[in-house]
Design an enzyme around this catalytic site. Structure first.
Site, PDB file in Angstrom:
ATOM      1  N   SER A  38       0.799  -1.224   0.000  1.00 28.75           N
ATOM      2  CA  SER A  38       0.000   0.000   0.000  1.00 28.75           C
ATOM      3  C   SER A  38       0.834   1.279   0.000  1.00 28.75           C
ATOM      4  O   SER A  38       0.615   2.164   0.804  1.00 28.75           O
ATOM      5  CB  SER A  38      -0.909  -0.025   1.241  1.00 28.75           C
ATOM      6  OG  SER A  38      -1.954   0.895   1.093  1.00 28.75           O
ATOM      7  N   ASN A  41       2.596   4.566  -5.413  1.00 32.51           N
ATOM      8  CA  ASN A  41       3.420   4.455  -6.635  1.00 32.51           C
ATOM      9  C   ASN A  41       3.492   5.809  -7.358  1.00 32.51           C
ATOM     10  O   ASN A  41       4.534   6.193  -7.866  1.00 32.51           O
ATOM     11  CB  ASN A  41       2.868   3.468  -7.688  1.00 32.51           C
ATOM     12  CG  ASN A  41       1.937   2.445  -7.153  1.00 32.51           C
ATOM     13  OD1 ASN A  41       1.084   2.775  -6.338  1.00 32.51           O
ATOM     14  ND2 ASN A  41       2.077   1.231  -7.603  1.00 32.51           N
ATOM     15  N   CYS A  42       2.348   6.471  -7.385  1.00 34.25           N
ATOM     16  CA  CYS A  42       2.259   7.696  -8.183  1.00 34.25           C
ATOM     17  C   CYS A  42       3.129   8.818  -7.608  1.00 34.25           C
ATOM     18  O   CYS A  42       3.440   9.787  -8.294  1.00 34.25           O
ATOM     19  CB  CYS A  42       0.809   8.148  -8.285  1.00 34.25           C
ATOM     20  SG  CYS A  42      -0.289   6.808  -8.789  1.00 34.25           S
ATOM     21  N   ASN A 273     -11.862 -16.946 -15.858  1.00 32.44           N
ATOM     22  CA  ASN A 273     -12.575 -18.149 -16.297  1.00 32.44           C
ATOM     23  C   ASN A 273     -12.751 -19.158 -15.162  1.00 32.44           C
ATOM     24  O   ASN A 273     -13.560 -20.069 -15.268  1.00 32.44           O
ATOM     25  CB  ASN A 273     -11.842 -18.794 -17.485  1.00 32.44           C
ATOM     26  CG  ASN A 273     -10.438 -19.223 -17.109  1.00 32.44           C
ATOM     27  OD1 ASN A 273      -9.680 -18.426 -16.558  1.00 32.44           O
ATOM     28  ND2 ASN A 273     -10.085 -20.450 -17.393  1.00 32.44           N
ATOM     29  N   TYR A 278     -10.803 -13.839  -9.023  1.00 27.73           N
ATOM     30  CA  TYR A 278     -11.020 -12.510  -9.591  1.00 27.73           C
ATOM     31  C   TYR A 278      -9.674 -11.859  -9.917  1.00 27.73           C
ATOM     32  O   TYR A 278      -8.640 -12.198  -9.335  1.00 27.73           O
ATOM     33  CB  TYR A 278     -11.780 -11.630  -8.587  1.00 27.73           C
ATOM     34  CG  TYR A 278     -13.185 -12.102  -8.342  1.00 27.73           C
ATOM     35  CD1 TYR A 278     -14.249 -11.576  -9.066  1.00 27.73           C
ATOM     36  CD2 TYR A 278     -13.457 -13.094  -7.389  1.00 27.73           C
ATOM     37  CE1 TYR A 278     -15.545 -12.021  -8.866  1.00 27.73           C
ATOM     38  CE2 TYR A 278     -14.745 -13.545  -7.172  1.00 27.73           C
ATOM     39  CZ  TYR A 278     -15.791 -13.008  -7.917  1.00 27.73           C
ATOM     40  OH  TYR A 278     -17.066 -13.453  -7.717  1.00 27.73           O
ATOM     41  N   GLY A 281      -6.890  -4.369 -11.879  1.00 26.82           N
ATOM     42  CA  GLY A 281      -5.719  -3.487 -11.951  1.00 26.82           C
ATOM     43  C   GLY A 281      -4.958  -3.598 -13.258  1.00 26.82           C
ATOM     44  O   GLY A 281      -5.493  -3.984 -14.299  1.00 26.82           O
ATOM     45  N   TYR A 425     -19.759  29.177 -10.711  1.00 23.40           N
ATOM     46  CA  TYR A 425     -19.092  30.348 -11.300  1.00 23.40           C
ATOM     47  C   TYR A 425     -19.014  31.535 -10.350  1.00 23.40           C
ATOM     48  O   TYR A 425     -20.001  31.940  -9.743  1.00 23.40           O
ATOM     49  CB  TYR A 425     -19.811  30.804 -12.579  1.00 23.40           C
ATOM     50  CG  TYR A 425     -19.451  32.232 -12.944  1.00 23.40           C
ATOM     51  CD1 TYR A 425     -18.141  32.547 -13.331  1.00 23.40           C
ATOM     52  CD2 TYR A 425     -20.378  33.267 -12.837  1.00 23.40           C
ATOM     53  CE1 TYR A 425     -17.778  33.856 -13.601  1.00 23.40           C
ATOM     54  CE2 TYR A 425     -20.018  34.583 -13.120  1.00 23.40           C
ATOM     55  CZ  TYR A 425     -18.721  34.872 -13.491  1.00 23.40           C
ATOM     56  OH  TYR A 425     -18.354  36.159 -13.741  1.00 23.40           O
TER      57      TYR A 425
HETATM   58  P1  FAD Z   1       0.417  -2.423  -8.256  1.00 22.96           P
HETATM   59  O1  FAD Z   1      -0.062  -1.237  -7.515  1.00 22.96           O
HETATM   60  O2  FAD Z   1       1.682  -2.318  -9.026  1.00 22.96           O
HETATM   61  O3  FAD Z   1       0.538  -3.623  -7.216  1.00 22.96           O
HETATM   62  C1  FAD Z   1       0.914  -4.896  -7.624  1.00 22.96           C
HETATM   63  C2  FAD Z   1       1.759  -5.530  -6.544  1.00 22.96           C
HETATM   64  O4  FAD Z   1       1.720  -6.939  -6.717  1.00 22.96           O
HETATM   65  C3  FAD Z   1       3.224  -5.125  -6.622  1.00 22.96           C
HETATM   66  O5  FAD Z   1       3.641  -4.500  -5.425  1.00 22.96           O
HETATM   67  C4  FAD Z   1       3.961  -6.446  -6.868  1.00 22.96           C
HETATM   68  O6  FAD Z   1       5.173  -6.528  -6.154  1.00 22.96           O
HETATM   69  C5  FAD Z   1       2.977  -7.463  -6.355  1.00 22.96           C
HETATM   70  N1  FAD Z   1       3.107  -8.775  -7.002  1.00 22.96           N
HETATM   71  C6  FAD Z   1       3.226  -9.024  -8.331  1.00 22.96           C
HETATM   72  N2  FAD Z   1       3.310 -10.347  -8.549  1.00 22.96           N
HETATM   73  C7  FAD Z   1       3.243 -10.947  -7.335  1.00 22.96           C
HETATM   74  C8  FAD Z   1       3.294 -12.297  -6.923  1.00 22.96           C
HETATM   75  N3  FAD Z   1       3.405 -13.290  -7.809  1.00 22.96           N
HETATM   76  N4  FAD Z   1       3.217 -12.555  -5.601  1.00 22.96           N
HETATM   77  C9  FAD Z   1       3.094 -11.553  -4.699  1.00 22.96           C
HETATM   78  N5  FAD Z   1       3.048 -10.236  -5.047  1.00 22.96           N
HETATM   79  C10 FAD Z   1       3.125  -9.942  -6.344  1.00 22.96           C
HETATM   80  N6  FAD Z   1      -1.521   5.935 -12.199  1.00 22.96           N
HETATM   81  C11 FAD Z   1      -2.330   7.027 -12.227  1.00 22.96           C
HETATM   82  O7  FAD Z   1      -3.537   6.881 -12.436  1.00 22.96           O
HETATM   83  N7  FAD Z   1      -1.820   8.277 -11.998  1.00 22.96           N
HETATM   84  C12 FAD Z   1      -0.506   8.485 -11.745  1.00 22.96           C
HETATM   85  O8  FAD Z   1      -0.081   9.631 -11.521  1.00 22.96           O
HETATM   86  C13 FAD Z   1       0.368   7.366 -11.734  1.00 22.96           C
HETATM   87  N8  FAD Z   1       1.698   7.527 -11.506  1.00 22.96           N
HETATM   88  C14 FAD Z   1       2.504   6.429 -11.474  1.00 22.96           C
HETATM   89  C15 FAD Z   1       3.862   6.599 -11.232  1.00 22.96           C
HETATM   90  C16 FAD Z   1       4.711   5.504 -11.195  1.00 22.96           C
HETATM   91  C17 FAD Z   1       6.164   5.708 -10.957  1.00 22.96           C
HETATM   92  C18 FAD Z   1       4.180   4.202 -11.383  1.00 22.96           C
HETATM   93  C19 FAD Z   1       5.071   2.997 -11.333  1.00 22.96           C
HETATM   94  C20 FAD Z   1       2.827   4.017 -11.623  1.00 22.96           C
HETATM   95  C21 FAD Z   1       1.972   5.120 -11.678  1.00 22.96           C
HETATM   96  N9  FAD Z   1       0.606   4.977 -11.933  1.00 22.96           N
HETATM   97  C22 FAD Z   1      -0.203   6.087 -11.961  1.00 22.96           C
HETATM   98  C23 FAD Z   1       0.019   3.647 -12.191  1.00 22.96           C
HETATM   99  C24 FAD Z   1      -0.594   3.053 -10.935  1.00 22.96           C
HETATM  100  O9  FAD Z   1       0.360   3.053  -9.929  1.00 22.96           O
HETATM  101  C25 FAD Z   1      -1.083   1.659 -11.236  1.00 22.96           C
HETATM  102  O10 FAD Z   1      -2.075   1.742 -12.234  1.00 22.96           O
HETATM  103  C26 FAD Z   1      -1.666   0.934 -10.038  1.00 22.96           C
HETATM  104  O11 FAD Z   1      -0.750   0.869  -8.993  1.00 22.96           O
HETATM  105  C27 FAD Z   1      -2.119  -0.471 -10.430  1.00 22.96           C
HETATM  106  O12 FAD Z   1      -2.495  -1.199  -9.315  1.00 22.96           O
HETATM  107  P2  FAD Z   1      -2.258  -2.773  -9.255  1.00 22.96           P
HETATM  108  O13 FAD Z   1      -2.807  -3.237  -7.958  1.00 22.96           O
HETATM  109  O14 FAD Z   1      -2.748  -3.391 -10.502  1.00 22.96           O
HETATM  110  O15 FAD Z   1      -0.680  -2.935  -9.292  1.00 22.96           O
END
Ligand code: FAD
Length: 444
Positions: A38, A41-42, A273, A278, A281, A425
């Site tokens: 948690s 990232n952004c 499937n 589920y 992301g 406005y």
């Molecule tokens: P994530 O948040 O990436 O989480 C996935 C997690 O799963 C990771 O921590 C990974 O380590 C873990 N994982 C993967 N495989 C496994 C496994 N096999 N076992 C256990 N854990 C695993 N989006 C915006 O809308 N606006 C922004 O300004 C923006 N800025 C960003 C800036 C950066 C630098 C980055 C990298 C991304 C940005 N994004 C932004 C995109 C946004 O962060 C992602 O769309 C979002 O985090 C997706 O959520 P998620 O849960 O799919 O993946």
């Protein structure tokens, strides 16, 4: 009942907390292969540039806080290496190499997407970095500090690449941005991205477009980036930011259906499937909200909202995800640029008939101090007048404008409908005829 969640950041954490709010008695375990859950990232590029000074503020929750507040069993440094859909089990590998199995009633996959790492010669250099998580950010910051980095090159002119380039520049680093396409930021049409490119250049970024990297060559304390055009860029470090691919290799023999590029395929309930499994992301394909075609839209807003839906469906609410528009926004030095829906390039590719409107209204009443123009391009369907997309750039008011349009598209508004919007406005905030109203007037 037991719910296992793979991935503990945007999608995984929001699913887990929503699930706990809906259901006290579920056992919920989150597996996160990284060290942190948690986190924001952004915010990562902005901590590199010291705009966000405090590193800890990026750590939104910790395993301890999630346990205390939501009774979640969060296991960091725990990678799910296999899923057995038939026996309803996952295989987990911990940091110290131990492996164990955990069974589930429901499984939620939110593993996100990882930076693309193309097979370019020299790509394994230790001077090449990518930015996905806190550890990546820490490594880049440490390198900049400890090796007295003076020159950096970002490869890839997407959102993350540009935000990173801007933040490196804030540190006083001589920054180059290399983009293979003719223009940066694919969601924008070229007349908009032209202006954004000018903003980068006038703030001292050395911008190279239509330049493809073909090789990285280590050269003592530097690295030479060879471009297809024959040019060479010499730099201290490279931040590779050319896009992402779904982090789904561990699902290969799971029986879960994946798309061509490895995205998880889900139905409108975000169920794969396999019943009770589920996904959400960055790892899934979603429906484009306007055309219903499958698309990858790796953005935080959709991931968070999908988390709520997955949680709802696990407790039997039958919630549906209607699709994504790809609404996005970026700050580039003094400018803001934002887009929603389709751009003209994509509409042409899809062979859709459309009309376009260009407009340059002020962000608020011209007579009130500080007014500045917003450049707008809006696209709508020629036949039924439904709004298909908009792009905007300016110093102020761009975020408000694009959100009004994104909301309108969400409710399937026509361009005419915009003339009826009654928006807040007073002279410091807007004009009595707002930019959205003006689009409506022109479109009528
Ligand atoms: P994530 O948040 O990436 O989480 C996935 C997690 O799963 C990771 O921590 C990974 O380590 C873990 N994982 C993967 N495989 C496994 C496994 N096999 N076992 C256990 N854990 C695993 N989006 C915006 O809308 N606006 C922004 O300004 C923006 N800025 C960003 C800036 C950066 C630098 C980055 C990298 C991304 C940005 N994004 C932004 C995109 C946004 O962060 C992602 O769309 C979002 O985090 C997706 O959520 P998620 O849960 O799919 O993946």
């Amino acid at each position: 009942k037991k719910v296992l969640i793979v991935g503990g950041v945007a999608g995984g954490a929001s699913t887990a907390t929503r699930l706990r709010r809906l259901e006290e008695n579920l056992e919920i375990i989150i597996f996160e292969k990284g060290e942190y859950v948690s986190f924001a990232n952004c915010g990562l590029p902005y901590h590199i540039g010291e705009v966000i000074e405090n590193r800890e503020s990026l750590l939104v929750q910790t395993p301890e806080s999630l346990k205390a507040r939501f009774n979640l069993d969060v296991r960091v440094n725990s990678e799910v290496i296999g899923v057995n859909g038939e026996d309803k089990k996952v295989k987990v590998k911990t940091k110290n190499g131990e492996e164990y199995e955990e069974n589930f009633d429901f499984l939620v996959l939110s593993p996100g997407a990882k930076p693309l790492f193309p097979p370019i010669k020299g790509i394994e250099s230790e001077r090449i970095f990518t930015l996905r998580n806190i550890n990546d950010m820490d490594k880049i910051k440490a390198k900049i500090k400890n090796s007295n980095i003076k020159k950096a090159t970002v490869v890839g002119g997407g959102y993350v690449g540009i935000e990173t380039a801007e933040n490196l520049k804030y540190l006083g680093i001589d920054t180059t941005l290399v983009e293979a396409a003719p223009h940066i930021l694919a969601p924008f049409d070229s007349e908009i991205s032209n202006v954004l490119e000018f903003e980068l250049i006038s703030n001292g970024i050395n911008l190279l477009t239509s330049e493809k990297v073909i090789e990285f060559q280590e050269n003592g304390n530097e690295i030479n980036i060879k471009l297809e055009s024959g040019k060479t860029v010499t730099t201290d470090i490279v931040i590779l930011s050319i896009g992402v691919s779904p982090d789904t290799k561990f699902l290969q023999n799971s029986g879960i259906t994946l798309g061509e590029r490895g995205h998880i395929l889900v139905n409108e309930n975000l169920e794969t499937n396999l019943k009770g499994v589920y996904a959400l992301g960055d790892s899934i394909l979603v429906k484009n909200y306007l055309t219903n075609q499958n698309v990858a839209i790796p953005l935080a807003g959709p991931a968070n909202r999908q988390g709520r839906i997955v949680a709802g469906n696990i407790v039997g609410r039958n919630e549906k995800y209607k699709g994504s528009l790809g609404t996005a926004i970026i700050k580039i030095f003094e400018l803001t640029a934002a887009s929603t829906g389709f751009n003209e390039r994509t509409l042409k590719q899809l062979n859709m008939s459309y009309e376009k409107i260009y407009l340059h209204p002020n962000n608020h009443a011209a007579y009130y101090p500080g007014a500045s123009p917003i450049s707008i391009k809006a696209l709508y369907n020629k036949e039924n007048k439904q709004i298909l997309g908009a792009q905007a750039l300016g110093i102020s008011g761009v975020d408000k404008f694009i959100d009004v349009i994104a909301t309108s598209i969400n409710f399937k508004a026509t361009i005419d409908d915009l003339s009826e919007l009654e928006l807040a406005y007073a002279p410091p905030f807007l004009s009595a005829k707002s930019p959205a109203n003006m689009l409506g007037f022109i479109g009528q």
